[in-house]
Design a protein around this motif. Sequence first.
Motif, mmCIF file in Angstrom:
data_model
loop_
_atom_site.group_PDB
_atom_site.id
_atom_site.type_symbol
_atom_site.label_atom_id
_atom_site.label_comp_id
_atom_site.label_asym_id
_atom_site.label_seq_id
_atom_site.Cartn_x
_atom_site.Cartn_y
_atom_site.Cartn_z
ATOM 1 N N THR A 79 0.848 -1.188 0.000
ATOM 2 C CA THR A 79 0.000 0.000 0.000
ATOM 3 C C THR A 79 0.883 1.236 0.000
ATOM 4 O OG1 THR A 79 -1.753 -1.116 1.236
ATOM 5 C CG2 THR A 79 -1.779 1.289 1.242
ATOM 6 N N LEU A 81 0.991 5.321 0.326
ATOM 7 C CA LEU A 81 0.377 6.602 0.668
ATOM 8 C C LEU A 81 1.097 7.668 -0.149
ATOM 9 C CD1 LEU A 81 0.384 6.088 4.532
ATOM 10 C CD2 LEU A 81 -1.456 5.542 2.932
ATOM 11 N N GLN A 94 -4.493 10.142 -8.204
ATOM 12 C CA GLN A 94 -5.872 9.648 -8.185
ATOM 13 C C GLN A 94 -6.136 8.730 -9.370
ATOM 14 O OE1 GLN A 94 -7.816 13.456 -8.025
ATOM 15 N NE2 GLN A 94 -7.924 13.477 -5.784
ATOM 16 N N ALA A 97 -4.544 5.499 -8.530
ATOM 17 C CA ALA A 97 -5.335 4.797 -7.515
ATOM 18 C C ALA A 97 -6.471 4.015 -8.156
ATOM 19 C CB ALA A 97 -5.882 5.791 -6.503
ATOM 20 N N LYS A 98 -7.027 4.540 -9.245
ATOM 21 C CA LYS A 98 -8.090 3.821 -9.948
ATOM 22 C C LYS A 98 -7.553 2.573 -10.631
ATOM 23 C CE LYS A 98 -10.786 8.025 -10.879
ATOM 24 N NZ LYS A 98 -11.291 8.942 -11.931
ATOM 25 N N SER A 101 -6.634 -0.550 -7.433
ATOM 26 C CA SER A 101 -7.677 -0.379 -6.431
ATOM 27 C C SER A 101 -7.191 -0.746 -5.026
ATOM 28 C CB SER A 101 -8.883 -1.242 -6.798
ATOM 29 O OG SER A 101 -9.903 -1.115 -5.831
ATOM 30 N N GLY A 102 -7.291 0.228 -4.125
ATOM 31 C CA GLY A 102 -6.951 0.007 -2.725
ATOM 32 C C GLY A 102 -5.479 0.052 -2.399
ATOM 33 N N ARG A 103 -4.607 0.147 -3.415
ATOM 34 C CA ARG A 103 -3.168 0.095 -3.175
ATOM 35 C C ARG A 103 -2.524 1.483 -3.138
ATOM 36 N NH1 ARG A 103 -0.271 -3.636 -7.255
ATOM 37 N NH2 ARG A 103 1.349 -3.646 -5.633
ATOM 38 N N VAL A 104 -3.214 2.501 -3.644
ATOM 39 C CA VAL A 104 -2.691 3.867 -3.653
ATOM 40 C C VAL A 104 -3.694 4.784 -2.981
ATOM 41 C CG1 VAL A 104 -1.902 5.798 -5.077
ATOM 42 C CG2 VAL A 104 -1.431 3.447 -5.803
ATOM 43 N N LYS A 105 -3.214 5.554 -2.015
ATOM 44 C CA LYS A 105 -4.085 6.481 -1.292
ATOM 45 C C LYS A 105 -3.513 7.897 -1.433
ATOM 46 C CE LYS A 105 -5.455 2.864 1.949
ATOM 47 N NZ LYS A 105 -6.722 2.615 1.218
ATOM 48 N N LEU A 107 -2.852 11.848 -1.097
ATOM 49 C CA LEU A 107 -2.965 12.809 0.003
ATOM 50 C C LEU A 107 -2.473 14.165 -0.485
ATOM 51 C CD1 LEU A 107 -1.384 10.599 2.801
ATOM 52 C CD2 LEU A 107 -3.800 11.248 2.675
ATOM 53 N N MET A 121 -6.933 9.523 8.692
ATOM 54 C CA MET A 121 -7.095 8.191 8.099
ATOM 55 C C MET A 121 -6.863 7.095 9.128
ATOM 56 S SD MET A 121 -4.977 8.848 4.559
ATOM 57 C CE MET A 121 -5.229 7.152 3.991
#
Length: 367
Positions: A79, A81, A94, A97-98, A101-105, A107, A121
């Motif tokens: 993951t 951040l 972003q 992140a698409k 899925s779920g591996r890039v957040k 900020l 978070m």
Amino acid sequence: MLLLEEEPRSVLPRSLKGSCFFQSEELSSVLTQKPPHTPVMLKEVLHYLDVQPGQVVLDMTFGGGGHTKEILNMVHEVTVLALDRDPTAISLAQQLAKEHSGRVKPLLGRFSELEALLADMNIKPGSIDAVLLDAGCSSMQMDEAQRGFSLSKDGPLDMRMDGERYPDMPCAADVVDTLDQQALASILTAYGEERHARKIASAIVKARRVNPITQTQQLASVVAGSFPAAVLYARKDRLQRPAHVATKTFQALRIFVNDELNELHAGLRAARSLLRPGGRLCVITFHSLEDRLVKRFLQGDDLSNLDQYHFSPRKQGAGKGKLLDEKRDGGSVDWLPLRRKVITPEKDDVKDNPRGRSAKLRAALRR
């Protein structure tokens, strides 16, 4: 063994709206094209971060996402951040992140805002496995004329890494058209290590009496006009290529406008707090001010008052007693160096990516 080898811009009026306008619509094309970004010292970063499956990695300077993409491709179930203060970079994060899925957040924020962002978070101190901090400008910022970072491309004299996030934040044009000669000279000396700071500051003050300095090449011409024509490109970069005499002036203004040294220190403190024991930190810097700050932070130096701290090279025997937390292995009570000497790009890497020629990497393990 693992061991192998406050803010200065407050002099500007707070009510100043700024004479630069960040054209976000003109940057939209960046989001539909492949980012012009080559990650610096990629293989060295991957080696020293040593990311393992299931870990949480903090990329504190996402930029074009080159380092993050390679981490995602190499390591499953990781993951990332992805922090950046530039809204354009976060738009790219972003998109990524698409795709993962779920591996890039993503900020959006500065180093000084990071811990609050992560607290929202529910990410607690001591829970991050690896941190990468790649300081300085991204290639996207340098290549987009409207951002005002490059003296080779004419555009508004802006230089704000945050874009339009803070409309009241002074841009570079505000600095050169508002501050007095002594203040300008101090900025060029402190943040550009410019030997001819007084001469350049005097030329700026004289030029702005005739017309406001609002464009990048306008400023470059003013600086160049303060030198004899014979020395316009007398300076050399690390590849022995001619460097414009205004290069250090642009560096100094960018650092001042974005409060980069204080932000870098805030980022290093955040990394220290967020990394778990045994977690790894890689920091890439691009000029001596940044590198000396990072080096002394990792040694345990007290950098609590950067406004009064001078990052000149320490003389032999000087500063004894100041590094109270220094250990015999070259680190501090907080850090164990993964390599004693600073890491620089290989010759082939510099040929492939000349912008990374001045990069320096320091890697350490959180004790």
